[in-house]
Every structure is written in structure tokens, then in C-alpha cells.
Design an enzyme around this catalytic site. Structure first.
Site, PDB file in Angstrom:
ATOM      1  N   ARG A 180     -37.889 -41.374  37.932  1.00 43.38           N
ATOM      2  CA  ARG A 180     -38.114 -40.410  36.844  1.00 43.38           C
ATOM      3  C   ARG A 180     -37.859 -41.074  35.483  1.00 43.38           C
ATOM      4  NH1 ARG A 180     -35.433 -34.754  36.985  1.00 43.38           N
ATOM      5  NH2 ARG A 180     -36.398 -34.987  34.947  1.00 43.38           N
TER       6      ARG A 180
ATOM      7  N   CYS B 241     -29.059 -28.228  36.466  1.00 42.37           N
ATOM      8  CA  CYS B 241     -29.533 -29.444  37.125  1.00 42.37           C
ATOM      9  C   CYS B 241     -28.322 -30.109  37.771  1.00 42.37           C
ATOM     10  CB  CYS B 241     -30.260 -30.351  36.150  1.00 42.37           C
ATOM     11  SG  CYS B 241     -29.217 -31.512  35.324  1.00 42.37           S
TER      12      CYS B 241
ATOM     13  N   LYS C  63     -37.680 -43.536  27.339  1.00 44.01           N
ATOM     14  CA  LYS C  63     -38.064 -42.258  27.964  1.00 44.01           C
ATOM     15  C   LYS C  63     -37.684 -41.112  27.033  1.00 44.01           C
ATOM     16  CE  LYS C  63     -35.218 -40.247  31.093  1.00 44.01           C
ATOM     17  NZ  LYS C  63     -34.774 -38.865  30.848  1.00 44.01           N
ATOM     18  N   ASN C  64     -36.456 -41.129  26.533  1.00 47.03           N
ATOM     19  CA  ASN C  64     -35.957 -39.962  25.788  1.00 47.03           C
ATOM     20  C   ASN C  64     -36.492 -39.864  24.367  1.00 47.03           C
ATOM     21  OD1 ASN C  64     -34.704 -39.210  28.096  1.00 47.03           O
ATOM     22  ND2 ASN C  64     -32.648 -39.821  27.451  1.00 47.03           N
TER      23      ASN C  64
ATOM     24  N   ARG D 106     -26.390 -27.091  31.646  1.00 49.96           N
ATOM     25  CA  ARG D 106     -27.341 -27.489  30.594  1.00 49.96           C
ATOM     26  C   ARG D 106     -28.115 -26.298  30.020  1.00 49.96           C
ATOM     27  NH1 ARG D 106     -30.209 -32.941  32.405  1.00 49.96           N
ATOM     28  NH2 ARG D 106     -30.609 -33.110  30.176  1.00 49.96           N
TER      29      ARG D 106
ATOM     30  N   ASP E 231     -25.143 -41.301  29.305  1.00 52.43           N
ATOM     31  CA  ASP E 231     -26.150 -41.878  30.210  1.00 52.43           C
ATOM     32  C   ASP E 231     -25.774 -43.278  30.678  1.00 52.43           C
ATOM     33  OD1 ASP E 231     -29.044 -40.409  28.530  1.00 52.43           O
ATOM     34  OD2 ASP E 231     -27.469 -39.569  29.792  1.00 52.43           O
TER      35      ASP E 231
END
Ligand code: EPZ
Length: 420
Positions: free
Chosen positions: A396, A116, A22-23, A121, A304
Site C-alpha cells: 500500500r 483502522c 505517498k503522503n 483516527r 511512521d
């Protein structure tokens, strides 16, 4: 809103293919704007944040097509240079469109991403870097408005290694006039994958994977076909599932060189991790041992993976200590794990975790992407059922995680509806 029902499983076995990262995908899809032509990407994960990115790209005028894990983006007719609030509020990584729009069109208007769940952030480093390249930036009414005559190469030192900040500034600098030297860059594999992709488009970037990156601006970049690297955090999450249940699994495509810190900590806890030619084998026979972890920028232990290791520590044989140094509010999974019987005390940025024999199944609430994954992991080894609510957070950033877990023997299913 959908929920996941998770039942305990004794051992997980079998093999599963790791999806694309994803990243890595999000900045790479944004960078396709720089070509003004048709780019093709393969191994693109099918998850919400990618759909949001493709919607943003089509909203600014690109032609976007997706079939399975293949995506084509034709950015020739991009003409609407704005990422609106209603989109940025659903995915803060939308801010990564700023660098490419500035580089190609000398202007961009992007909603300031608010805070968030896991922290404030800020994006001050993105803005500082773009200003150094010559962008004039006005921040008003919740928007970042950037303009430039032509971006010029500059020397930029980031205050801290920021993944998004490095990516945004690199995407702006590749078409700037002259040479840029970026110092204190982020070293994450996803940042390196973006730079490798830009070089494949004709950019002149050197030093990727080190903290000093040198970029010689070019006049244009050509389209390409590019394969996204595997998702190291999905791989790490599934490694934790095998470690928790005492199974023996093969994660196809998982790359040991992207997961050194995670592998070291799993081995310290008594988990077997073996590098195979087509991925990573993970198995556990002995009781999990307690662990000390402090998250940090790559190649340090990834933030993460912090929530997932809280679950391992919650059922390990002794006292563990996990410190979160990157984000200021990334322990929201802890309250939910405590409801499942975990013995965790938070003291500032550190979680002190005393292993218990068994967690208890319960109804729990997902609050952010990696927290939702950790609650599902906890359900795999809890007594009784665990209902994980609000799993849109999970969708997500993970492609059909429950299908992957079921393939390895987990008893987990998604339930529609419910007002929770
Ligand atoms: C990326 O976020 C990832 N997201 C995050 O993954 C990941 O947790 C994070 O990097 C750290 O590895 C994507 O790549 C889409 P940062 P990013 O800029 O770029 C501070 C997930 O679960 N900072 O490296 O936003 C910031 O507050 C997500 O997949 C500033 O102060 O992270 C943080 O403390 C969650 N000013 C630290 O730097 C800035 O301008 C690292 O943030 C930028 C960052």
C-alpha cells in the site's frame, strides 16, 4: 496472499533512488479536481494507495492516465460527487476528496472512514473546519453529506495538528469567498508540498510550514505540471536497513531537511549520516547504542518511523524506551518481534526494549503498513529465514521495497500464493 522471504545479510552497500512521497501524492492528486482541467504529475510512486486514489478519481468522472511515474488527471467532466464505502474502507485517505469536491461543486458525499489497525483516527477536525467555512454537514448511515451555498473564508483553530484535517480544509478554503486563517496547522513536508502545488495553480496561501496559514480565496485555479517530493518515510526505512546491517549506502533524492529528527536519533545510536549533494549516505561500523524516542507532530520524531526504530532498539547495546504519542494502537509489530526473540515490554504508550545479541528468523504476520516494513527489517538481521505474511499491507505504501533492498545487497524475495 503473497509473502516475503527474508534472509540475513551481513552488510548492505550501494545506492538506490528514493520514490515519490505517498503522503504527498494522495492529497495532491485529489487537489487536481480543483482545476477542472488537465494536470500532470511526475515522480508519482507506483503503489496501491495511489492506484486506489486514481480509481476514486476516475469513478467520480475524471479522465486518468498513468505511465510509469507520470500521471495525468483531467477533471473537467467530474460529475459523480461521492466516495463510496467500498472504496473508503480500503483507503481512509479517500476522505481527502471532500474538500476539493465541496470547493468546486458545493457538495460532497463521502463514507465515514471507520477505524483502522493503528487507531480510531476520527475526522472530527476535518468536519469542524468545513463547517466553519459554511458547509452544512449531515452524518447518517455511515456517510458524511456536505453542502454549501458558497464556502466563505473563516478563522479555524485545529484542536491538534492534523495532517489530513489541515489538507482537507486548505483544499476547501482556496476557492472560498474571502480570507481564511487556519491555526495549529500540521507542518509536515507533505502538507507544505500540497500548499506549494495549490499556489502553483494560482491559490493565494501564505504561512505554509508554520502553524498559522492564511488563505485568500480565489475564483478559479489553473491546471499545472508538478513533481512530487521524495518519500521521507521510505528514505527513513532504508536508512534503518543500513543502520541495522552495518552497511554503507547512498539514498538518492533523500532530503536531510525532511528527516532531521530521524537523522538525530540515528546519530545518537552511533550511525553515520552524511548529507551528499544527491542524497544521504548512511553507514555504521560501531555497535548500535540504545535510544529514547517519543513520537510527535512534525518536526518531532515521525510516528511512521516508530516501528522501524523498535527493530533498531531490539538489537542495540542496552535498554531503549520508545513512546508513541500519536496513535493509540501502533505497537502491533511488537508481538511479532517478540516471536523473533525481541525483549520488549509495552507499558501503556511506551515500549521498553532491551537489546538482544541476535533476533531469530520466524514466520510473522504484517498488520499495517509500517509494521510490515519493520518485520522485513528484522529479517535482515535475524538468524535463519523470516517469512513476512500478508505483505499487501506493505504494497500500500512502499514501491517495490524488496527490489530496493536487493539492490543494496539484501537477500529477499516475494513468494506468490499461500492461504495464510
Ligand atoms: C497522516 O494521517 C498520514 N497519512 C499518516 O501516515 C501519518 O501517520 C499521520 O498523518 C501522522 O503523521 C497520510 O498522509 C495519507 P492526523 P492522518 O490527522 O492525516 C487525531 C502512513 O503510514 N485526529 O495527522 O490520518 C488522530 O487520531 C500513514 O503512511 C483527530 O482526533 O493523521 C491522531 O491521533 C499512517 N481528529 C492525530 O490527530 C481528526 O479529525 C494525528 O492524525 C484528525 C486527526
Amino acid at each position: 496472499m503473497e509473502k516475503m522471504i527474508v534472509k540475513p545479510v551481513s552488510e548492505m552497500c550501494g545506492s538506490v533512488k528514493i520514490s515519490g512521497s505517498k503522503n504527498a501524492t494522495l492529497p495532491i492528486l485529489m487537489a487536481s479536481i480543483l482545476s477542472g482541467d488537465k494536470c500532470t504529475f511526475t515522480n508519482v510512486p507506483d503503489l496501491w494507495d495511489v492506484s486506489t486514489t486514481l480509481k476514486l478519481l476516475s469513478d467520480i468522472g475524471a479522465q486518468v492516465e498513468r505511465s510509469g511515474h507520470k500521471v495525468t488527471i483531467d477533471s473537467e467532466e467530474v460529475n459523480h460527487l461521492e466516495a463510496p464505502y467500498e472504496l473508503v474502507k480500503t483507503m481512509r485517505a479517500s476522505v481527502l476528496v471532500m474538500g476539493p469536491l465541496l470547493a468546486r461543486f458545493n457538495q460532497a458525499k463521502v463514507s465515514l472512514p471507520g477505524g483502522c489497525a493503528i487507531g480510531a483516527r476520527p475526522v472530527d477536525q476535518h468536519i469542524k473546519g468545513l463547517q466553519k467555512l459554511g458547509a452544512v454537514i449531515d452524518i447518517s448511515h455511515g456517510y458524511i453529506k456536505a453542502r454549501a451555498k458558497r464556502l466563505r473564508g473563516a478563522r479555524i483553530v485545529f484542536d491538534m495538528p492534523t495532517v489530513g484535517g489541515t489538507e482537507n480544509v486548505v483544499m476547501a478554503a482556496v476557492l472560498a469567498e474571502g480570507v481564511s486563517v487556519l491555526e495549529n496547522c500540521a507542518l509536515e513536508p507533505e502538507v507544505v508540498d500540497l500548499m506549494d502545488m495549490l499556489n502553483a495553480m494560482g491559490a493565494k496561501i501564505s504561512g505554509q510550514g508554520t502553524s498559522t496559514v492564511v488563505i485568500e480565496g480565489v475564483d478559479s485555479l489553473k491546471p499545472l505540471k508538478y513533481e512530487i517530493i521524495p518519500d521521507r518515510i521510505e528514505a527513513g526505512t532504508l536508512m534503518c536497513a543500513a543502520a541495522l546491517t552495518g552497511g554503507d549506502v547512498l539514498l538518492e533524492g533523500a532530503r536531510a531537511d525532511h528527516l532531521s529528527a530521524v537523522i538525530d536519533k540515528l546519530r545518537e545510536m552511533g550511525v553515520t549520516v552524511e548529507e551528499k549533494e544527491n542524497g544521504l549516505r548512511v553507514a555504521r561500523k560501531e555497535r548500535l547504542q540504545p535510544i529514547k524516542i517519543s513520537t510527535g507532530p512534525y518536526p518531532g520524531f515521525p510516528t511512521d518511523m516508530q516501528a522501524q526504530f523498535c527493530v533498531l532498539a531490539a538489537v542495540a547495546d542496552g535498554q531503549s524506551k520508545i513512546t508513541e504519542t500519536i496513535f493509540e494502537n501502533r505497537y502491533m509489530h511488537v508481538a511479532e518481534l517478540q516471536r523473533m526473540g525481541a525483549d520488549i515490554v509495552i507499558d501503556g504508550r511506551t515500549a521498553h526494549i532491551k537489546g538482544v545479541k541476535k533476533l531469530q528468523g520466524a514466520q510473522v504476520m504484517a498488520t499495517d503498513l509500517r509494521a510490515s516494513a519493520s518485520l522485513i527489517l528484522a529479517g535482515l538481521v535475524a538468524e535463519g529465514y523470516t517469512d513476512v505474511l500478508r505483505i499487501y499491507h506493505l504494497d500500500r505504501g512502499y514501491e517495490k521495497l524488496e527490489k530496493k533492498l536487493r539492490k543494496l545487497g539484501a537477500n529477499i524475495r516475494r513468494m506468490p500464493g499461500g492461504k495464510h
